[in-house]
Structure formats: C-alpha cells, structure tokens
Design a protein around this motif. Structure first.
Motif, PDB file in Angstrom:
ATOM      1  N   PHE A  84       0.839  -1.209   0.000  1.00 12.95           N
ATOM      2  CA  PHE A  84       0.000   0.000   0.000  1.00 12.95           C
ATOM      3  C   PHE A  84       0.870   1.254   0.000  1.00 12.95           C
ATOM      4  O   PHE A  84       0.692   2.156  -0.829  1.00 12.95           O
ATOM      5  CB  PHE A  84      -0.926  -0.010   1.216  1.00 12.95           C
ATOM      6  N   TYR A  85       1.808   1.320   0.922  1.00 15.65           N
ATOM      7  CA  TYR A  85       2.590   2.546   1.050  1.00 15.65           C
ATOM      8  C   TYR A  85       3.634   2.686  -0.062  1.00 15.65           C
ATOM      9  O   TYR A  85       3.997   3.818  -0.421  1.00 15.65           O
ATOM     10  CB  TYR A  85       3.220   2.638   2.435  1.00 15.65           C
ATOM     11  N   ARG A  86       4.088   1.563  -0.603  1.00 11.78           N
ATOM     12  CA  ARG A  86       4.984   1.672  -1.770  1.00 11.78           C
ATOM     13  C   ARG A  86       4.211   2.258  -2.937  1.00 11.78           C
ATOM     14  O   ARG A  86       4.751   3.098  -3.690  1.00 11.78           O
ATOM     15  CB  ARG A  86       5.539   0.288  -2.141  1.00 11.78           C
ATOM     16  N   PRO A 111      -9.685  -7.076  -0.306  1.00 15.33           N
ATOM     17  CA  PRO A 111     -10.698  -6.525  -1.213  1.00 15.33           C
ATOM     18  C   PRO A 111     -11.539  -5.387  -0.634  1.00 15.33           C
ATOM     19  O   PRO A 111     -12.082  -4.586  -1.405  1.00 15.33           O
ATOM     20  CB  PRO A 111     -11.587  -7.745  -1.523  1.00 15.33           C
ATOM     21  N   ASP A 112     -11.666  -5.312   0.684  1.00 13.92           N
ATOM     22  CA  ASP A 112     -12.507  -4.285   1.289  1.00 13.92           C
ATOM     23  C   ASP A 112     -11.728  -3.026   1.666  1.00 13.92           C
ATOM     24  O   ASP A 112     -12.250  -2.174   2.393  1.00 13.92           O
ATOM     25  CB  ASP A 112     -13.192  -4.839   2.542  1.00 13.92           C
ATOM     26  N   ASP A 113     -10.511  -2.886   1.184  1.00 10.10           N
ATOM     27  CA  ASP A 113      -9.679  -1.734   1.533  1.00 10.10           C
ATOM     28  C   ASP A 113     -10.140  -0.513   0.733  1.00 10.10           C
ATOM     29  O   ASP A 113      -9.772  -0.331  -0.423  1.00 10.10           O
ATOM     30  CB  ASP A 113      -8.205  -2.045   1.243  1.00 10.10           C
ATOM     31  N   PHE A 119      -7.226   5.534  -3.681  1.00 12.21           N
ATOM     32  CA  PHE A 119      -5.959   5.995  -4.238  1.00 12.21           C
ATOM     33  C   PHE A 119      -5.630   5.331  -5.577  1.00 12.21           C
ATOM     34  O   PHE A 119      -4.891   5.896  -6.378  1.00 12.21           O
ATOM     35  CB  PHE A 119      -4.849   5.832  -3.212  1.00 12.21           C
ATOM     36  N   ARG A 120      -6.215   4.152  -5.832  1.00 16.40           N
ATOM     37  CA  ARG A 120      -6.097   3.625  -7.192  1.00 16.40           C
ATOM     38  C   ARG A 120      -6.875   4.522  -8.143  1.00 16.40           C
ATOM     39  O   ARG A 120      -6.428   4.811  -9.258  1.00 16.40           O
ATOM     40  CB  ARG A 120      -6.588   2.179  -7.283  1.00 16.40           C
ATOM     41  N   ALA A 140     -16.069   3.844  -4.069  1.00 16.20           N
ATOM     42  CA  ALA A 140     -15.563   4.269  -2.769  1.00 16.20           C
ATOM     43  C   ALA A 140     -16.509   5.259  -2.099  1.00 16.20           C
ATOM     44  O   ALA A 140     -16.718   5.202  -0.879  1.00 16.20           O
ATOM     45  CB  ALA A 140     -14.176   4.885  -2.925  1.00 16.20           C
ATOM     46  N   VAL A 141     -17.087   6.158  -2.871  1.00 14.80           N
ATOM     47  CA  VAL A 141     -17.999   7.160  -2.298  1.00 14.80           C
ATOM     48  C   VAL A 141     -19.238   6.491  -1.706  1.00 14.80           C
ATOM     49  O   VAL A 141     -19.768   6.930  -0.676  1.00 14.80           O
ATOM     50  CB  VAL A 141     -18.389   8.208  -3.363  1.00 14.80           C
TER      51      VAL A 141
END
Length: 233
Positions: A84-86, A111-113, A119-120, A140-141
């Motif tokens: 994620f952070y990379r 999958p629920d992130d 950010f994708r 996401a919204v």
C-alpha cells in the motif's frame, strides 16, 4: 540512541531506532546505513523495514520511503502495508502505472480496503484514465461519502470540466468535515467557475485561515480581477 548503540553495538533494535531518528532529521544516507546494519544484526523483517518507511513517508520523503518499502517487499512480497505505502510513494512521485499496480495488488489481498480503492482511483486520474478513475471513486464514495473518496472524485470531475458535479462533491466534504481546507479551497475554485465570486471569496478566506497556502494566491488573484488592488497586496 547513539549512546545506547555504543553500549549495545550488537542490538539490531537500537540500530533501527537510531535510523528512525536520522530519517526524521532528514539524514537519509545515515538512516539507510543504520538500517542496513540493523538488518545484518537482527535479521531482515518486513515489519522493521515498514517501520523505517513510515518515518520517511510521514515526512513526505517519498524516495527514501520507497527504498524501505522495496526492502520490506523483498522479504515478504505479499506484505499488504508495504504494498500500500509503496504504491503511495509512487503516486506522490507522479508514477501512475506503478501506483495502479500496487493498489490493485492490495485490493487482491484485501478486497474491502476502501483507501486502496480511493488511491487507485487517484492514480487512474493522474494517468488520465477517466472511466477507470470514476468507477473506483464511485464505488468508494458509496462506502465512505464525504471523505477522501468524495474529494478525489471532486478533483476528477473538476479536471473533466464537470463543475456542478465537482461542486456537489466538495460541498459534501465540507459538510462532513467543516475544517477540510483543501475541499473548501476547491469548492471556491468551482464557485468561481459558475460566477459565484462572493461565495468563492468566503471559501478562500476560510481555507487561508486554516493555512491552505494556495488559497492566499487565489484570493489575491480574485481581488486583482475585482480592482481591489490594496487587498491583493
């Protein structure tokens, strides 16, 4: 940390903590050397490299953070936080394709992130892949309205010239979080585009009071266009 290291030179944990201190001070080279030594002494773990990466990430030193997360992934290629952070480092460095790949992998593992989805979507927006960005951000919204997801969708709509939609998104963000300076600033930009200069001025003033630096420039520009030269200075 330096004194502790001199007393316990074989402690990988102390070397890692000293590395964190050096990274916080902006000494990436020194921090990197200490991390290498910590890895040699304590065995490389993905968690240790992520800890170091978090220090650099938190101070917006994306290249230094990326190095740490790459090392974490070399130890554990499926470490979700490192992935994620990379990807976040890539996004903040303007590298859209690696960011998309990284967040996609996070979503395969988790999958629920919602943050990875947001950010994708932002990475797709940066790559000007509008439809893919919209699909991610719409999803996401629905899960997290009024949050970063809605702000990112507002930015997408702003870039695509969908002013009414962007304004609605920024309105929702400010309604949920009244101190959201970046949403307030972009709401001001949208209001200017629809001729609501007085409302835009109010937004820029509030955002500037919250230390949103871009709002000062927008206020000055607005004042100049209105002939309010003294206020623009």
């Amino acid at each position: 940390c330096t004194r502790a290291r001199s007393r316990h030179p074989q402690s990988g944990e102390i070397w890692r903590e000293r590395a964190r201190c050096l990274l916080l001070q902006g000494d990436d080279a020194g921090g990197g050397e200490d991390l290498e030594q910590a890895a040699r002494l304590g065995g490389e773990t993905a968690e240790a490299w992520c800890l170091a990466g978090a220090t650099a990430y938190g101070t917006r030193r994306w290249a230094a953070a990326a190095i740490c997360y790459d090392r974490a992934l070399a130890v554990d290629g499926n470490h979700v936080d490192a992935l994620f952070y990379r990807a976040g480092c890539a996004l903040n460095q303007g590298e859209s394709e690696p960011a998309v790949r990284g967040f996609t992998r996070v979503l395969e593992l988790r999958p629920d992130d919602v943050d990875a989805l947001v950010f994708r979507g932002a990475a797709f927006r940066s790559a000007r892949q509008w439809e893919r960005a919209e699909a991610d951000l719409d999803r996401a919204v629905k899960v997290a309205p009024g949050t970063e997801a809605q702000f990112q969708r507002g930015l997408l709509r702003e870039e695509r010239g969908q002013v009414d939609g962007a304004l609605a998104d920024f309105e929702r963000c400010v309604a949920v979080e009244p101190q959201n300076a970046k949403a307030m600033h972009h709401r001001g930009l949208a209001r200017m585009k629809v001729g609501e200069d007085r409302a835009a001025e109010a937004d820029f003033r509030r955002a500037a009071a919250l230390r949103h630096s871009d709002s000062f420039g927008e206020l000055a520009g607005l004042y100049k266009r209105q002939g309010r030269i003294d206020e623009a200075r």
